[in-house]
Motif scaffolding. Structure first.
Motif, short mmCIF file in Angstrom:
data_model
loop_
_atom_site.label_atom_id
_atom_site.label_comp_id
_atom_site.label_asym_id
_atom_site.label_seq_id
_atom_site.Cartn_x
_atom_site.Cartn_y
_atom_site.Cartn_z
N LEU A 31 53.16 95.98 26.86
CA LEU A 31 52.22 94.86 26.94
C LEU A 31 53.01 93.64 27.38
N THR A 32 52.42 92.82 28.24
CA THR A 32 53.15 91.67 28.77
C THR A 32 52.18 90.56 29.16
N ASP A 33 52.70 89.42 29.58
CA ASP A 33 51.92 88.30 30.12
C ASP A 33 50.81 87.84 29.18
N VAL A 34 51.12 87.65 27.91
CA VAL A 34 50.11 87.22 26.93
C VAL A 34 49.83 85.73 27.11
N THR A 35 48.56 85.38 27.11
CA THR A 35 48.13 83.99 27.17
C THR A 35 46.98 83.81 26.19
N PHE A 36 46.80 82.59 25.67
CA PHE A 36 45.73 82.40 24.70
C PHE A 36 45.03 81.06 24.88
N ALA A 37 43.84 80.99 24.29
CA ALA A 37 43.05 79.76 24.25
C ALA A 37 42.32 79.72 22.92
N THR A 38 41.89 78.53 22.53
CA THR A 38 41.08 78.38 21.33
C THR A 38 39.87 77.51 21.67
N ASP A 39 38.91 77.52 20.76
CA ASP A 39 37.78 76.60 20.89
C ASP A 39 37.83 75.55 19.77
N VAL A 40 39.05 75.19 19.37
CA VAL A 40 39.26 74.25 18.27
C VAL A 40 38.66 72.87 18.55
N ASP A 41 38.52 72.50 19.82
CA ASP A 41 37.90 71.20 20.14
C ASP A 41 36.40 71.20 19.92
N SER A 42 35.81 72.40 19.78
CA SER A 42 34.36 72.49 19.62
C SER A 42 33.92 72.93 18.22
N TYR A 43 34.81 73.63 17.51
CA TYR A 43 34.44 74.21 16.20
C TYR A 43 35.57 74.05 15.20
N SER A 44 35.23 73.69 13.95
CA SER A 44 36.26 73.65 12.91
C SER A 44 36.65 75.07 12.50
N ASP A 45 35.72 76.01 12.58
CA ASP A 45 36.04 77.42 12.31
C ASP A 45 36.38 78.11 13.64
N TYR A 46 37.39 77.58 14.30
CA TYR A 46 37.70 77.97 15.68
C TYR A 46 38.09 79.45 15.82
N TYR A 47 37.85 79.96 17.02
CA TYR A 47 38.25 81.30 17.41
C TYR A 47 39.50 81.19 18.28
N ILE A 48 40.22 82.31 18.37
CA ILE A 48 41.37 82.42 19.26
C ILE A 48 41.09 83.56 20.23
N TYR A 49 41.35 83.32 21.50
CA TYR A 49 41.08 84.28 22.56
C TYR A 49 42.40 84.64 23.26
N LEU A 50 42.67 85.91 23.43
CA LEU A 50 43.89 86.37 24.09
C LEU A 50 43.54 87.16 25.34
N ALA A 51 44.33 86.98 26.37
CA ALA A 51 44.28 87.85 27.55
C ALA A 51 45.72 88.28 27.82
N TYR A 52 45.90 89.53 28.21
CA TYR A 52 47.25 90.04 28.44
C TYR A 52 47.20 91.25 29.36
#
Length: 195
Positions: A16-37
């Motif tokens: 597995l390689t090239d992991v990148t992530f994003a969150t929606d913390v700017d929109s939600y206090s119970d934020y999610y984390i999103y990964l693509a790899y």
């Protein structure tokens, strides 16, 4: 800081390689984390996605969102962002094994990407993988207050031995990108196009 480790995926005998992530913390206090790899595969390296709904305490089972499914090309260098209206956006490059040609693909998911079915039916080409250029290293960014997206990537023209940076903007909810992106020999400036 104190770090806590959470296993997203383990592949016996795989890479597995090239992991990148994003969150929606700017929109939600119970934020999610999103990964693509990238998951390396014999029939072409693929793009995978995973999501955490509890701030990385655990992750739902990852699934493939970009299937190269051919042994003459690979997918790589994913970029992911969270955007307006609950959309998750992922871009990546598609390239021939001999690097003779590379292109950029995009796929989006609605409703914070709860299921595979929330994704666009197929990945859309944003830069051709059959134009003789090498487009790679995409980065996608989104504004949380509007549907605007920005995509940047590098372009190399082997026949002219020129390289540069391309910038493309989508400014509507349909995520319409200008597909026919013209190139000039003036690669020292960044050119922006609006869809």
């Amino acid at each position: 800081p104190t770090w806590t480790e959470t296993v997203v995926e383990t592949v016996a005998g795989g890479i597995l390689t090239d992991v990148t992530f994003a969150t929606d913390v700017d929109s939600y206090s119970d934020y999610y984390i999103y990964l693509a790899y990238v998951k390396l595969a014999d029939d072409g390296d693929d793009i995978w996605f995973a999501r955490s709904t509890n701030q990385s305490a655990s992750y739902a089972a990852p699934y493939m969102i970009g299937n190269a499914s051919t042994n003459d090309r690979d997918y790589g260098s994913p970029s992911i962002t969270y955007g307006f209206g609950g959309w998750v956006h992922v871009t990546w490059h598609s390239g021939m094994h001999d690097f003779s040609d590379m292109g950029i693909l995009y796929r989006g998911a609605a409703s914070r990407a709860p299921l595979y079915s929330s994704w666009d039916a197929t990945a859309r080409p944003l830069a051709s993988e059959s134009n003789g250029f090498r487009e790679g290293g995409p980065t996608v960014a989104a504004r949380t207050g509007s549907s605007e997206l920005l995509l940047t990537f590098t372009v190399y023209k082997p026949d002219l031995n020129e390289s540069g940076i391309q910038a493309v903007i989508s400014s509507n909810n349909d995520r319409n990108w200008l597909l026919a992106m013209p190139y000039t020999s003036e690669f020292n400036t960044c050119r922006a196009y609006y869809g």
